[in-house]
Design a protein around this motif. Structure first.
Motif, PDB file in Angstrom:
ATOM      1  N   LEU A  76      42.118  34.728  31.221  1.00 12.43           N
ATOM      2  CA  LEU A  76      43.168  34.054  31.984  1.00 12.43           C
ATOM      3  C   LEU A  76      43.295  34.689  33.364  1.00 12.43           C
ATOM      4  N   ILE A  77      43.656  33.870  34.359  1.00 13.42           N
ATOM      5  CA  ILE A  77      44.009  34.358  35.695  1.00 13.42           C
ATOM      6  C   ILE A  77      45.262  33.608  36.153  1.00 13.42           C
ATOM      7  N   GLN A  78      46.275  34.352  36.561  1.00 12.12           N
ATOM      8  CA  GLN A  78      47.529  33.757  37.016  1.00 12.12           C
ATOM      9  C   GLN A  78      47.668  33.940  38.527  1.00 12.12           C
ATOM     10  N   THR A  79      48.017  32.852  39.203  1.00 14.93           N
ATOM     11  CA  THR A  79      48.187  32.905  40.656  1.00 14.93           C
ATOM     12  C   THR A  79      49.564  32.384  41.036  1.00 14.93           C
ATOM     13  N   ASP A  80      49.988  32.716  42.256  1.00 18.20           N
ATOM     14  CA  ASP A  80      51.226  32.127  42.761  1.00 18.20           C
ATOM     15  C   ASP A  80      50.896  30.807  43.433  1.00 18.20           C
ATOM     16  N   ALA A  81      51.915  30.170  44.006  1.00 20.73           N
ATOM     17  CA  ALA A  81      51.722  28.850  44.603  1.00 20.73           C
ATOM     18  C   ALA A  81      50.763  28.892  45.775  1.00 20.73           C
ATOM     19  N   ALA A  82      50.638  30.044  46.429  1.00 21.59           N
ATOM     20  CA  ALA A  82      49.732  30.178  47.577  1.00 21.59           C
ATOM     21  C   ALA A  82      48.304  30.479  47.156  1.00 21.59           C
ATOM     22  N   GLY A  83      48.088  30.681  45.869  1.00 21.91           N
ATOM     23  CA  GLY A  83      46.743  30.952  45.379  1.00 21.91           C
ATOM     24  C   GLY A  83      46.401  32.412  45.259  1.00 21.91           C
ATOM     25  N   ASN A  84      47.387  33.282  45.484  1.00 14.77           N
ATOM     26  CA  ASN A  84      47.144  34.713  45.348  1.00 14.77           C
ATOM     27  C   ASN A  84      47.158  35.118  43.877  1.00 14.77           C
ATOM     28  N   ILE A  85      46.213  35.941  43.469  1.00 14.90           N
ATOM     29  CA  ILE A  85      46.132  36.369  42.068  1.00 14.90           C
ATOM     30  C   ILE A  85      47.208  37.402  41.788  1.00 14.90           C
ATOM     31  N   VAL A  86      48.027  37.115  40.748  1.00 20.42           N
ATOM     32  CA  VAL A  86      49.097  38.042  40.401  1.00 20.42           C
ATOM     33  C   VAL A  86      48.857  38.721  39.059  1.00 20.42           C
ATOM     34  N   ASP A  87      47.944  38.151  38.242  1.00 20.43           N
ATOM     35  CA  ASP A  87      47.680  38.750  36.930  1.00 20.43           C
ATOM     36  C   ASP A  87      46.371  38.194  36.387  1.00 20.43           C
ATOM     37  N   SER A  88      45.735  38.979  35.510  1.00 23.52           N
ATOM     38  CA  SER A  88      44.513  38.514  34.844  1.00 23.52           C
ATOM     39  C   SER A  88      44.435  39.147  33.467  1.00 23.52           C
ATOM     40  N   ARG A  89      43.821  38.437  32.532  1.00 25.37           N
ATOM     41  CA  ARG A  89      43.698  38.924  31.154  1.00 25.37           C
ATOM     42  C   ARG A  89      42.286  38.669  30.635  1.00 25.37           C
ATOM     43  N   ASN A  90      41.832  39.600  29.781  1.00 23.44           N
ATOM     44  CA  ASN A  90      40.576  39.439  29.030  1.00 23.44           C
ATOM     45  C   ASN A  90      39.341  39.266  29.929  1.00 23.44           C
ATOM     46  N   PRO A 100      35.173  43.758  43.798  1.00 20.23           N
ATOM     47  CA  PRO A 100      36.477  43.091  43.915  1.00 20.23           C
ATOM     48  C   PRO A 100      36.379  41.577  44.094  1.00 20.23           C
ATOM     49  N   THR A 101      35.300  41.102  44.687  1.00 24.94           N
ATOM     50  CA  THR A 101      35.175  39.654  44.906  1.00 24.94           C
ATOM     51  C   THR A 101      34.891  38.896  43.612  1.00 24.94           C
ATOM     52  N   LEU A 102      34.541  39.632  42.558  1.00 24.54           N
ATOM     53  CA  LEU A 102      34.209  38.991  41.281  1.00 24.54           C
ATOM     54  C   LEU A 102      35.406  38.250  40.710  1.00 24.54           C
ATOM     55  N   LEU A 103      36.614  38.775  40.904  1.00 23.99           N
ATOM     56  CA  LEU A 103      37.822  38.134  40.385  1.00 23.99           C
ATOM     57  C   LEU A 103      38.032  36.774  41.047  1.00 23.99           C
ATOM     58  N   GLU A 105      35.683  34.947  42.333  1.00 24.83           N
ATOM     59  CA  GLU A 105      34.605  34.081  41.832  1.00 24.83           C
ATOM     60  C   GLU A 105      34.958  33.521  40.452  1.00 24.83           C
ATOM     61  N   GLN A 106      35.573  34.370  39.605  1.00 22.26           N
ATOM     62  CA  GLN A 106      35.991  33.911  38.281  1.00 22.26           C
ATOM     63  C   GLN A 106      37.058  32.838  38.411  1.00 22.26           C
ATOM     64  N   LEU A 107      38.012  33.049  39.331  1.00 19.21           N
ATOM     65  CA  LEU A 107      39.080  32.067  39.554  1.00 19.21           C
ATOM     66  C   LEU A 107      38.496  30.731  39.994  1.00 19.21           C
ATOM     67  N   HIS A 108      37.534  30.786  40.897  1.00 19.70           N
ATOM     68  CA  HIS A 108      36.882  29.555  41.370  1.00 19.70           C
ATOM     69  C   HIS A 108      36.179  28.838  40.218  1.00 19.70           C
ATOM     70  N   SER A 109      35.560  29.631  39.348  1.00 14.18           N
ATOM     71  CA  SER A 109      34.876  29.049  38.187  1.00 14.18           C
ATOM     72  C   SER A 109      35.865  28.424  37.211  1.00 14.18           C
ATOM     73  N   PHE A 110      37.003  29.107  36.957  1.00 17.85           N
ATOM     74  CA  PHE A 110      38.016  28.588  36.036  1.00 17.85           C
ATOM     75  C   PHE A 110      38.610  27.277  36.540  1.00 17.85           C
ATOM     76  N   VAL A 127      59.912  28.067  42.586  1.00 22.56           N
ATOM     77  CA  VAL A 127      58.799  29.020  42.593  1.00 22.56           C
ATOM     78  C   VAL A 127      57.994  28.823  41.315  1.00 22.56           C
ATOM     79  N   TYR A 128      56.719  28.556  41.463  1.00 18.37           N
ATOM     80  CA  TYR A 128      55.851  28.291  40.311  1.00 18.37           C
ATOM     81  C   TYR A 128      54.587  29.149  40.398  1.00 18.37           C
ATOM     82  N   ASN A 129      54.119  29.539  39.243  1.00 20.11           N
ATOM     83  CA  ASN A 129      52.809  30.176  39.128  1.00 20.11           C
ATOM     84  C   ASN A 129      51.860  29.260  38.363  1.00 20.11           C
TER      85      ASN A 129
END
Length: 382
Positions: A76-90, A100-103, A105-110, A127-129
């Motif tokens: 899982l990857i959690q982002t804010d409304a602006a697309g900034n990553i705030v959390d990731s799991r597993n 650092p760019t791998l995260l 890349e994973q978000l783009h893939s998800f 405010v939504y994530n």
């Protein structure tokens, strides 16, 4: 034997296609079910996460906490409304820390794989994530399974076909060798008898002209017997002038050809030594010339062109006969195939075997056109 081999090939390919089709159908259904289950698990995780965010401090959150913490398979990857990553799991934290760019890349893939779930953080301020998720390792393995099985089945079918082909060829070799040696043996007995009768006839001077001609034919039969006896054994290659060798055979065939057939040898060389087995090589040239004569039906030209190249010597035998149809081009070297009413269809097959197996060269059809002629090419290593 050949038809049986083709039948086995068809059966094996049919079974392989059926296995692959059934596997793809089964795995497709299974992966769809696993994917649906994972989507439900992520939806449950999102609801539990919302519960943790909205609940009062004195609420019982054991179930929600367990749901959130027990998800250890779905990334899982959690982002804010602006697309900034705030959390990731597993995810593989070791690789991410090194790159650092791998995260990102994973978000783009998800984002390409599944639509996101929305978590309301602050309803008043809107405010939504967003929670993006990817396929679990198990789901990926299930998806790749058909390709792995396809490779395994292809390797298995290839191994079986290679085994059948080798067995088929070995059986053909035994038949040819046995037939050739038996022919040589059967010819040997009457030849000895004929030679004895020739000696008796030679005592009468009046028979000398006839005896001389018969002797030539007996010598020819001896040569044929010698050729047959060499099939199945490794021949001894000797350095011979291939131009002289071919000219001698062309002269022999020329004397026995119709008057309207012209046989010519063309070469820019004076002598060209090549390692060959003379009796077997003569057999190949004779076979190709006789095939050319049959194709021309009593009139036309046969041109033999010998060329010297840096690493090989080429011999082109071109006739002006009826040619070979495209349908038969792939079959003419096949044992038993023949367009003639008489013959066993072994001549070209044996010629190819002599050139390629014994001389390590090549025998091919360089070109052929219906009603214009055919050119066979022999390539020999220098």
């Amino acid at each position: 034997m050949f038809k049986q081999f083709i039948g086995w090939k068809f059966i094996l390919v049919t079974i392989a296609v059926a296995i692959i089709a059934a596997t793809i159908w089964f795995v497709s259904n299974l992966s769809a079910k696993i994917q649906d289950e994972e989507r439900k698990k992520v939806a449950t995780w999102v609801e539990a996460y919302r519960e943790l965010l909205k609940s009062d401090s004195d609420a019982n959150l054991n179930l929600a906490t367990e749901i959130v913490t027990t998800n250890t398979t779905i990334p899982l990857i959690q982002t804010d409304a602006a697309g900034n990553i705030v959390d990731s799991r597993n995810l593989d934290t070791t690789k991410i820390s090194q790159n650092p760019t791998l995260l990102q890349e994973q978000l783009h893939s998800f984002k390409k794989q599944h639509p996101p779930f929305i978590i309301e953080i602050d309803a008043k301020h809107k405010v939504y994530n967003y929670v993006y998720y990817g396929d679990s390792l198990i789901l990926k393995q299930v998806k790749y399974y058909p390709y792995i099985q396809l490779l395994v089945v292809a390797l298995f079918i290839g191994a079986v076909l290679f085994g059948l082909s080798s067995t088929n060829r070995a059986t053909q070799n035994l038949v040819w060798v046995g037939l050739a040696k038996e022919t040589a043996h059967q010819l040997g007995t009457p030849l000895s008898s004929i030679e004895a009768w020739l000696e008796i006839l030679r005592e009468n001077e009046a028979n000398v002209p006839f005896v001389n001609e018969l002797t030539k034919d007996v010598d020819r039969l001896k040569l044929i017997t010698d050729r047959f006896s060499k099939i199945g054994s490794v021949p001894r290659l000797e350095e011979r002038d291939i131009i002289r060798q071919i000219e001698d055979m062309a002269s022999y065939i020329r004397r026995r050809s119709p008057q309207k057939v012209q046989i010519a040898v063309h070469t820019a060389e004076t002598d060209l030594p090549v390692m060959i087995s003379a009796p077997l090589f003569d057999w190949v040239i004779e076979n190709l010339l006789k095939n050319a004569l049959d194709a021309m039906e009593g009139k036309g030209n046969i041109d033999i062109t010998i060329e010297n190249h840096p690493t090989v010597v080429t011999v082109d035998i071109a006739d002006t006969g009826k040619g070979i149809s495209k349908m038969n081009l792939d079959k003419i070297f096949r044992p038993g195939f023949s367009t003639k009413k008489r013959g066993w269809g072994l001549g070209l097959s044996l010629a190819k075997r002599i050139i390629e197996d014994y001389h390590k060269g090549r025998l091919t059809v360089k070109n052929s056109e219906i009603n214009k002629g055919t050119t066979f090419r022999i390539m020999l290593r220098k």
